[in-house]
Motif scaffolding. Sequence first.
Motif, PDB file in Angstrom:
ATOM      1  N   MET A   1      21.786  -9.263  45.738  1.00 43.13           N
ATOM      2  CA  MET A   1      20.525  -8.882  45.131  1.00 43.13           C
ATOM      3  C   MET A   1      20.638  -9.046  43.610  1.00 43.13           C
ATOM      4  N   THR A   2      19.708  -9.753  43.025  1.00 35.83           N
ATOM      5  CA  THR A   2      19.736  -9.972  41.582  1.00 35.83           C
ATOM      6  C   THR A   2      18.943  -8.886  40.880  1.00 35.83           C
ATOM      7  N   ASN A   3      19.304  -8.631  39.619  1.00 35.46           N
ATOM      8  CA  ASN A   3      18.574  -7.654  38.826  1.00 35.46           C
ATOM      9  C   ASN A   3      17.229  -8.227  38.423  1.00 35.46           C
ATOM     10  N   PRO A   4      16.170  -7.418  38.468  1.00 30.27           N
ATOM     11  CA  PRO A   4      14.878  -7.921  38.035  1.00 30.27           C
ATOM     12  C   PRO A   4      14.897  -8.207  36.536  1.00 30.27           C
ATOM     13  N   THR A   5      14.001  -9.077  36.119  1.00 33.29           N
ATOM     14  CA  THR A   5      13.890  -9.380  34.698  1.00 33.29           C
ATOM     15  C   THR A   5      13.525  -8.105  33.953  1.00 33.29           C
ATOM     16  N   PRO A   6      14.256  -7.793  32.870  1.00 32.60           N
ATOM     17  CA  PRO A   6      13.945  -6.562  32.140  1.00 32.60           C
ATOM     18  C   PRO A   6      12.543  -6.627  31.539  1.00 32.60           C
ATOM     19  N   ASN A   7      11.878  -5.505  31.572  1.00 35.44           N
ATOM     20  CA  ASN A   7      10.554  -5.405  30.985  1.00 35.44           C
ATOM     21  C   ASN A   7      10.705  -5.524  29.471  1.00 35.44           C
ATOM     22  N   PRO A   8       9.958  -6.417  28.813  1.00 35.32           N
ATOM     23  CA  PRO A   8      10.099  -6.584  27.363  1.00 35.32           C
ATOM     24  C   PRO A   8       9.791  -5.299  26.582  1.00 35.32           C
ATOM     25  N   LYS A   9       8.864  -4.505  27.048  1.00 33.41           N
ATOM     26  CA  LYS A   9       8.522  -3.263  26.340  1.00 33.41           C
ATOM     27  C   LYS A   9       9.646  -2.240  26.465  1.00 33.41           C
ATOM     28  N   VAL A  10      10.268  -2.155  27.620  1.00 30.63           N
ATOM     29  CA  VAL A  10      11.396  -1.238  27.815  1.00 30.63           C
ATOM     30  C   VAL A  10      12.579  -1.724  26.988  1.00 30.63           C
ATOM     31  N   GLN A  11      12.802  -3.032  26.969  1.00 31.62           N
ATOM     32  CA  GLN A  11      13.895  -3.596  26.179  1.00 31.62           C
ATOM     33  C   GLN A  11      13.648  -3.348  24.689  1.00 31.62           C
ATOM     34  N   GLU A  12      12.405  -3.515  24.230  1.00 31.09           N
ATOM     35  CA  GLU A  12      12.066  -3.253  22.829  1.00 31.09           C
ATOM     36  C   GLU A  12      12.334  -1.793  22.457  1.00 31.09           C
ATOM     37  N   ALA A  13      11.945  -0.875  23.341  1.00 32.05           N
ATOM     38  CA  ALA A  13      12.172   0.550  23.095  1.00 32.05           C
ATOM     39  C   ALA A  13      13.664   0.871  23.076  1.00 32.05           C
ATOM     40  N   ALA A  14      14.428   0.254  23.961  1.00 34.34           N
ATOM     41  CA  ALA A  14      15.881   0.481  23.986  1.00 34.34           C
ATOM     42  C   ALA A  14      16.530  -0.019  22.698  1.00 34.34           C
ATOM     43  N   GLU A  15      16.078  -1.170  22.208  1.00 33.63           N
ATOM     44  CA  GLU A  15      16.611  -1.695  20.952  1.00 33.63           C
ATOM     45  C   GLU A  15      16.238  -0.783  19.788  1.00 33.63           C
ATOM     46  N   ALA A  16      15.013  -0.259  19.791  1.00 35.38           N
ATOM     47  CA  ALA A  16      14.578   0.670  18.738  1.00 35.38           C
ATOM     48  C   ALA A  16      15.397   1.956  18.799  1.00 35.38           C
ATOM     49  N   ARG A  17      15.635   2.458  20.004  1.00 37.20           N
ATOM     50  CA  ARG A  17      16.462   3.663  20.172  1.00 37.20           C
ATOM     51  C   ARG A  17      17.856   3.441  19.617  1.00 37.20           C
ATOM     52  N   ASP A  18      18.438   2.296  19.934  1.00 36.27           N
ATOM     53  CA  ASP A  18      19.788   1.993  19.468  1.00 36.27           C
ATOM     54  C   ASP A  18      19.835   1.847  17.953  1.00 36.27           C
ATOM     55  N   ALA A  19      18.809   1.216  17.364  1.00 36.59           N
ATOM     56  CA  ALA A  19      18.758   1.065  15.909  1.00 36.59           C
ATOM     57  C   ALA A  19      18.620   2.426  15.238  1.00 36.59           C
ATOM     58  N   LEU A  20      17.772   3.287  15.796  1.00 39.44           N
ATOM     59  CA  LEU A  20      17.598   4.629  15.242  1.00 39.44           C
ATOM     60  C   LEU A  20      18.889   5.433  15.372  1.00 39.44           C
ATOM     61  N   ALA A  21      19.527   5.367  16.522  1.00 41.74           N
ATOM     62  CA  ALA A  21      20.790   6.092  16.719  1.00 41.74           C
ATOM     63  C   ALA A  21      21.843   5.618  15.729  1.00 41.74           C
ATOM     64  N   SER A  22      21.899   4.312  15.485  1.00 37.87           N
ATOM     65  CA  SER A  22      22.861   3.775  14.530  1.00 37.87           C
ATOM     66  C   SER A  22      22.567   4.270  13.114  1.00 37.87           C
ATOM     67  N   ALA A  23      21.293   4.252  12.719  1.00 45.68           N
ATOM     68  CA  ALA A  23      20.918   4.724  11.388  1.00 45.68           C
ATOM     69  C   ALA A  23      21.215   6.209  11.230  1.00 45.68           C
ATOM     70  N   LEU A  24      20.913   6.984  12.258  1.00 44.72           N
ATOM     71  CA  LEU A  24      21.199   8.413  12.204  1.00 44.72           C
ATOM     72  C   LEU A  24      22.700   8.669  12.107  1.00 44.72           C
ATOM     73  N   THR A  25      23.479   7.910  12.843  1.00 42.73           N
ATOM     74  CA  THR A  25      24.936   8.049  12.790  1.00 42.73           C
ATOM     75  C   THR A  25      25.444   7.764  11.380  1.00 42.73           C
ATOM     76  N   ARG A  26      24.895   6.745  10.739  1.00 45.46           N
ATOM     77  CA  ARG A  26      25.289   6.428   9.355  1.00 45.46           C
ATOM     78  C   ARG A  26      24.958   7.574   8.417  1.00 45.46           C
ATOM     79  N   ALA A  27      23.898   8.338   8.746  1.00 45.78           N
ATOM     80  CA  ALA A  27      23.503   9.488   7.926  1.00 45.78           C
ATOM     81  C   ALA A  27      24.221  10.763   8.353  1.00 45.78           C
ATOM     82  N   GLY A  28      25.116  10.640   9.350  1.00 43.12           N
ATOM     83  CA  GLY A  28      25.865  11.805   9.819  1.00 43.12           C
ATOM     84  C   GLY A  28      25.092  12.702  10.754  1.00 43.12           C
ATOM     85  N   ILE A  29      24.096  12.139  11.439  1.00 46.36           N
ATOM     86  CA  ILE A  29      23.224  12.922  12.322  1.00 46.36           C
ATOM     87  C   ILE A  29      23.291  12.337  13.725  1.00 46.36           C
ATOM     88  N   GLN A  30      23.343  13.221  14.721  1.00 51.75           N
ATOM     89  CA  GLN A  30      23.317  12.758  16.108  1.00 51.75           C
ATOM     90  C   GLN A  30      22.290  13.565  16.887  1.00 51.75           C
TER      91      GLN A  30
END
Length: 76
Positions: A1-30
Amino acid sequence: MTNPTPNPKVQEAAEARDALASALTRAGIQLPTMDVRTPWDDDNESTAPYALVHLGVCSAPVAHALAAAIVKAVDV
């Protein structure tokens, strides 16, 4: 069984979450419970028209640190 194509909106939100988490980590916040959610059941995630970055809850000290980081960035 193959994985379905990721939803672009979900992928966009995941990338935004990761970017925010990275920026917060740089500021010493989690934020402990950051997640990506759609307003529909997970079964319909592949067809969701949008996704949201859920920031979860945080303690008062973390909220103060987040506010201070934002103010510092704005004042630069």
